[in-house]
Design a protein around this motif. Structure first.
Motif, PDB file in Angstrom:
ATOM      1  N   ALA A 142       0.710  -1.037  -0.158  1.00 18.11           N
ATOM      2  CA  ALA A 142      -0.052   0.018   0.138  1.00 18.11           C
ATOM      3  C   ALA A 142       0.800   1.470   0.052  1.00 18.11           C
ATOM      4  N   GLY A 143       2.003   1.378   0.886  1.00 19.95           N
ATOM      5  CA  GLY A 143       2.454   2.592   0.882  1.00 19.95           C
ATOM      6  C   GLY A 143       4.009   2.046   1.264  1.00 19.95           C
ATOM      7  N   PRO A 144       4.722   1.319   0.688  1.00 19.58           N
ATOM      8  CA  PRO A 144       6.162   0.967   0.914  1.00 19.58           C
ATOM      9  C   PRO A 144       7.032   2.022   0.557  1.00 19.58           C
ATOM     10  N   VAL A 145       6.845   2.878  -0.295  1.00 22.09           N
ATOM     11  CA  VAL A 145       7.849   3.909  -0.833  1.00 22.09           C
ATOM     12  C   VAL A 145       7.942   4.878   0.138  1.00 22.09           C
ATOM     13  N   PHE A 146       7.221   5.192   1.430  1.00 23.74           N
ATOM     14  CA  PHE A 146       7.414   5.883   2.709  1.00 23.74           C
ATOM     15  C   PHE A 146       8.312   5.444   3.407  1.00 23.74           C
ATOM     16  N   GLY A 147       8.921   4.145   3.186  1.00 17.22           N
ATOM     17  CA  GLY A 147       9.888   3.647   3.767  1.00 17.22           C
ATOM     18  C   GLY A 147      11.432   4.154   3.155  1.00 17.22           C
ATOM     19  N   PHE A 148      11.086   5.232   2.635  1.00 13.56           N
ATOM     20  CA  PHE A 148      12.627   5.445   1.620  1.00 13.56           C
ATOM     21  C   PHE A 148      13.754   5.575   2.716  1.00 13.56           C
ATOM     22  N   ALA A 149      13.723   6.387   3.796  1.00 14.39           N
ATOM     23  CA  ALA A 149      14.801   6.825   4.751  1.00 14.39           C
ATOM     24  C   ALA A 149      15.535   5.407   5.180  1.00 14.39           C
ATOM     25  N   ALA A 150      14.660   4.167   5.250  1.00  9.63           N
ATOM     26  CA  ALA A 150      15.293   3.038   5.509  1.00  9.63           C
ATOM     27  C   ALA A 150      15.960   2.308   4.406  1.00  9.63           C
ATOM     28  N   LEU A 151      15.399   2.575   3.217  1.00  6.29           N
ATOM     29  CA  LEU A 151      15.986   2.021   1.963  1.00  6.29           C
ATOM     30  C   LEU A 151      17.120   2.871   1.522  1.00  6.29           C
ATOM     31  N   LYS A 152      17.301   4.185   1.752  1.00 13.73           N
ATOM     32  CA  LYS A 152      18.440   4.853   1.210  1.00 13.73           C
ATOM     33  C   LYS A 152      19.724   4.492   1.527  1.00 13.73           C
ATOM     34  N   PRO A 153      20.173   3.868   2.924  1.00 16.60           N
ATOM     35  CA  PRO A 153      21.237   3.411   2.832  1.00 16.60           C
ATOM     36  C   PRO A 153      21.694   2.084   2.103  1.00 16.60           C
ATOM     37  N   VAL A 154      20.753   1.262   1.763  1.00 18.40           N
ATOM     38  CA  VAL A 154      21.034   0.111   1.044  1.00 18.40           C
ATOM     39  C   VAL A 154      21.191   0.651  -0.553  1.00 18.40           C
ATOM     40  N   LEU A 155      20.567   1.503  -1.034  1.00 15.44           N
ATOM     41  CA  LEU A 155      20.758   2.065  -2.350  1.00 15.44           C
ATOM     42  C   LEU A 155      22.129   2.549  -2.415  1.00 15.44           C
ATOM     43  N   VAL A 156      22.556   3.204  -1.452  1.00 15.28           N
ATOM     44  CA  VAL A 156      23.810   4.046  -1.384  1.00 15.28           C
ATOM     45  C   VAL A 156      25.023   2.701  -1.411  1.00 15.28           C
TER      46      VAL A 156
ATOM     47  N   TYR B  53      14.138  -5.135   5.116  1.00 21.97           N
ATOM     48  CA  TYR B  53      15.117  -5.339   4.016  1.00 21.97           C
ATOM     49  C   TYR B  53      16.471  -4.970   4.208  1.00 21.97           C
ATOM     50  N   ARG B  54      16.589  -3.381   4.774  1.00 21.88           N
ATOM     51  CA  ARG B  54      17.764  -3.014   5.511  1.00 21.88           C
ATOM     52  C   ARG B  54      18.578  -3.692   6.521  1.00 21.88           C
ATOM     53  N   ILE B  55      17.642  -4.075   7.520  1.00 19.50           N
ATOM     54  CA  ILE B  55      18.312  -4.910   8.366  1.00 19.50           C
ATOM     55  C   ILE B  55      18.866  -6.296   8.071  1.00 19.50           C
ATOM     56  N   VAL B  56      18.141  -6.870   7.113  1.00 17.01           N
ATOM     57  CA  VAL B  56      18.558  -8.314   6.609  1.00 17.01           C
ATOM     58  C   VAL B  56      19.763  -8.042   5.796  1.00 17.01           C
ATOM     59  N   PHE B  57      19.779  -6.960   4.960  1.00 11.90           N
ATOM     60  CA  PHE B  57      20.973  -6.765   4.050  1.00 11.90           C
ATOM     61  C   PHE B  57      22.353  -6.399   4.958  1.00 11.90           C
ATOM     62  N   GLN B  58      22.061  -5.418   5.956  1.00  7.79           N
ATOM     63  CA  GLN B  58      23.084  -4.893   6.823  1.00  7.79           C
ATOM     64  C   GLN B  58      23.933  -6.045   7.342  1.00  7.79           C
ATOM     65  N   ASN B  59      22.996  -7.035   8.185  1.00  7.16           N
ATOM     66  CA  ASN B  59      23.456  -7.926   9.004  1.00  7.16           C
ATOM     67  C   ASN B  59      23.686  -9.327   8.180  1.00  7.16           C
ATOM     68  N   ASN B  60      23.348  -9.232   6.890  1.00  9.65           N
ATOM     69  CA  ASN B  60      23.618 -10.361   6.005  1.00  9.65           C
ATOM     70  C   ASN B  60      22.871 -11.710   6.498  1.00  9.65           C
ATOM     71  N   TYR B  61      21.613 -11.246   7.045  1.00 12.94           N
ATOM     72  CA  TYR B  61      20.956 -12.562   7.344  1.00 12.94           C
ATOM     73  C   TYR B  61      20.678 -13.516   5.946  1.00 12.94           C
ATOM     74  N   ILE B  62      20.416 -13.024   4.882  1.00 12.82           N
ATOM     75  CA  ILE B  62      20.297 -13.572   3.820  1.00 12.82           C
ATOM     76  C   ILE B  62      21.505 -13.435   2.966  1.00 12.82           C
ATOM     77  N   SER B  63      22.625 -14.042   2.585  1.00 11.40           N
ATOM     78  CA  SER B  63      23.578 -14.024   1.929  1.00 11.40           C
ATOM     79  C   SER B  63      23.493 -12.933   0.615  1.00 11.40           C
ATOM     80  N   ASN B  64      24.014 -11.979   0.567  1.00 12.47           N
ATOM     81  CA  ASN B  64      24.215 -11.050  -0.574  1.00 12.47           C
ATOM     82  C   ASN B  64      22.618 -10.609  -1.143  1.00 12.47           C
ATOM     83  N   LEU B  65      21.890 -10.366  -0.549  1.00 15.85           N
ATOM     84  CA  LEU B  65      20.439  -9.875  -0.778  1.00 15.85           C
ATOM     85  C   LEU B  65      20.497  -8.681  -1.492  1.00 15.85           C
TER      86      LEU B  65
END
Length: 521
Positions: free
Chosen positions: A39-53, A185-197
């Protein structure tokens, strides 16, 4: 048939046309699930931004090639993704409303599922598509699809007569919580809970969501709307269905004593016929009292006259500046906190905001209802102005405690504000034109969010990364528009009260004449 039994009979009659209980539970459950993810995941942009960087999105515009470091040009391009997404999300409301009215919720939901699937594909292939900016188009497309799958769910509010308010609250809570998708997604990515997500893998997995929505629309969701947007607005505000009787026979707002009092009053008026039911008359009286007298002020006016009224454009201007402030903060919180604090504190504040944003919508739901049900509209708008001003002031002070307090107020204020604007539109403009009037306010405000790009550029280049001048300007505009709105509404309240007193006096005189008149022999 007595007046006390009428609501029950009407409710049972309406309920007899509803699908089975299990199917309705499945419909609401599926809608909540897909709203939670789309419905509105785009408003989680602040959390996604570090992953994009971290994955080098737009890093080619920087002079440096070090990952996890964002340059000004890259920051502006990333922020533009969110700015455009916010504009599209709000502007789409009117389009979705028209499609929903003409083709029904099933087609609307199916269209939304295809749009979200296209968005997921573009975002997954962003690194390999060079013909156009796939990240920007993909993120904007994701924002475009959200209202299709969210607004098409509103009609489920009456799948359980008498509990429409609860269902709307659950769906709205799922919308607010959907911003947590990118946090996880950011938590999983930064902690590598799923390898190379990577983004490629994540959005390939995300394709499950539009497939789920499509299958639900085909096999589970209703072909026809249970209710229109206008009916839902009426149900939410009064608890009455389209025929003017309570959906809940035990609704305490419509006691037998009150029904009897109004019925006697109507009989005294004799030949003066009313197009409204007894329950609608009770609801109007209650809402006039709750709103401080402004309920119904433009209900009988043509839509074009409503749009020309100060009641519309003062709220439109105030909404515009609030939406601009909120979305500017969401897009730039990382750079703002970096300017005001050192790296450790700024990271802590960013993480706190990422968690608080989805939680704020859920926590605020019961408080929003209490405030709107027990305070005059003028008092509600006073609270909005005071809280908004406090958020702006706290955000410009380099004191950690005040920044935390400002973030808490912001995440609670955001859903409260949108609900209060919706409530204002119902009370002032009425149920018939609610969808168009409210949609126009949100659409115009969303389009004005294009100014966010200029504010972002001014912060980085004109003010050397100092967000205080922009924040100060936005707070000043909030005060100017907000105080102007309150002055206008207060003056109108006084005029409405004076007019009502005159009408009540004339009505009492007419009643006295009717009672004392005796026909000649």
């Amino acid at each position: 048939m007595t007046s006390e039994t009428t609501p029950l009979v009407a409710t049972l009659s309406h309920s007899s046309h509803l699908p089975s209980l299990n199917l309705r539970i499945a419909q609401v459950g599926c809608a909540m699930l897909w709203c939670l993810f789309s419905a509105g995941p785009v408003f989680g942009f602040a959390a996604l931004k570090p992953v994009l960087v971290a994955q080098g999105v737009y890093s080619e515009v920087c002079d440096i090639n070090t990952l996890n470091e964002v340059c000004i040009e890259q920051d502006l391009k990333l922020n533009k993704m969110f700015t455009m997404a916010a504009v599209v999300t709000n502007a789409t409301a009117l389009i979705v409303g028209s499609i929903l009215d003409n083709f029904g919720p099933k087609i609307t939901g199916i269209i939304g599922s295809f749009i979200i699937a296209i968005a997921a594909f573009l975002l997954s292939q962003g690194a390999s598509i060079t013909i156009f900016d796939a990240y920007l188009i993909g993120y904007v497309t994701l924002a475009f699809g959200g209202p299709f799958v969210f607004i098409s769910c509103f009609q489920l509010a009456n799948s359980f007569p008498g509990n429409s308010g609860l269902i709307l609250a659950l769906l709205t809570g799922c919308f607010d919580t959907s911003s947590a998708l990118f946090l996880f997604y950011r938590i999983v990515f930064q902690n590598n809970y799923i390898s190379n997500l990577t983004l490629n893998k994540f959005f390939k997995f995300y394709l499950i969501v539009p497939v789920f929505i499509f299958l639900c629309q085909i096999f589970i969701m209703p072909h026809e709307s249970y209710k229109t947007i206008e009916d839902i607005a009426k149900i939410s505000e009064t608890g009455l269905d389209e025929s003017g009787v309570p959906l809940d026979p035990e609704d305490t707002r419509y006691s037998s004593n009150e029904v009897l009092t109004v019925t006697r009053s109507r009989s005294r008026r004799g030949s003066i016929k009313s197009t409204k039911s007894v329950f609608e008359e009770i609801a109007d009286t209650r809402l006039k009292k709750i709103s401080g007298g402004i309920f119904g002020v433009l209900h009988s006016k043509p839509m074009i006259e409503q749009f020309k009224s100060p009641w519309w454009y003062i709220m439109c201007l105030f909404t515009t500046i609030q939406m601009l402030r909120i979305n500017y903060f969401v897009a730039t919180i990382a750079s703002q906190m970096t300017y005001y604090f050192d790296d450790v504190i700024s990271i802590q504040l960013n993480k706190f905001f990422d968690i608080a944003l989805p939680l704020g919508g859920i926590i605020s739901i019961p408080f929003i209802g209490l405030i709107l049900d027990n305070l005059h509209t003028y008092a509600v708008l006073c609270i909005l102005l005071c809280v908004s001003t406090a958020i702006g002031v706290f955000g410009m002070i380099s004191i950690q405690f005040l920044q935390y307090l400002g973030i808490i107020l912001l995440v609670l204020y955001r859903p409260f504000y949108y609900t209060a604007v919706s409530d204002y539109c119902v009370k002032v403009f009425g149920y018939t034109t609610f969808g168009t009037v409210y949609g126009a306010i949100i659409c115009f405000s969303g389009m004005m969010n294009l100014l966010q790009t200029y504010l972002d550029n001014a912060t980085h280049f004109t003010f050397n990364n100092n967000p205080t001048p922009v924040n100060g300007t936005l707070v000043s505009l909030t005060l100017i528009f907000g105080i102007g709105m309150l002055i206008f509404i207060k003056s109108q309240e006084k005029e409405i009260i004076r007019h009502n007193i005159i009408e009540e006096t004339l009505a009492d005189e007419d009643d006295d004449q009717i009672q004392t008149f005796s026909p000649p022999n």
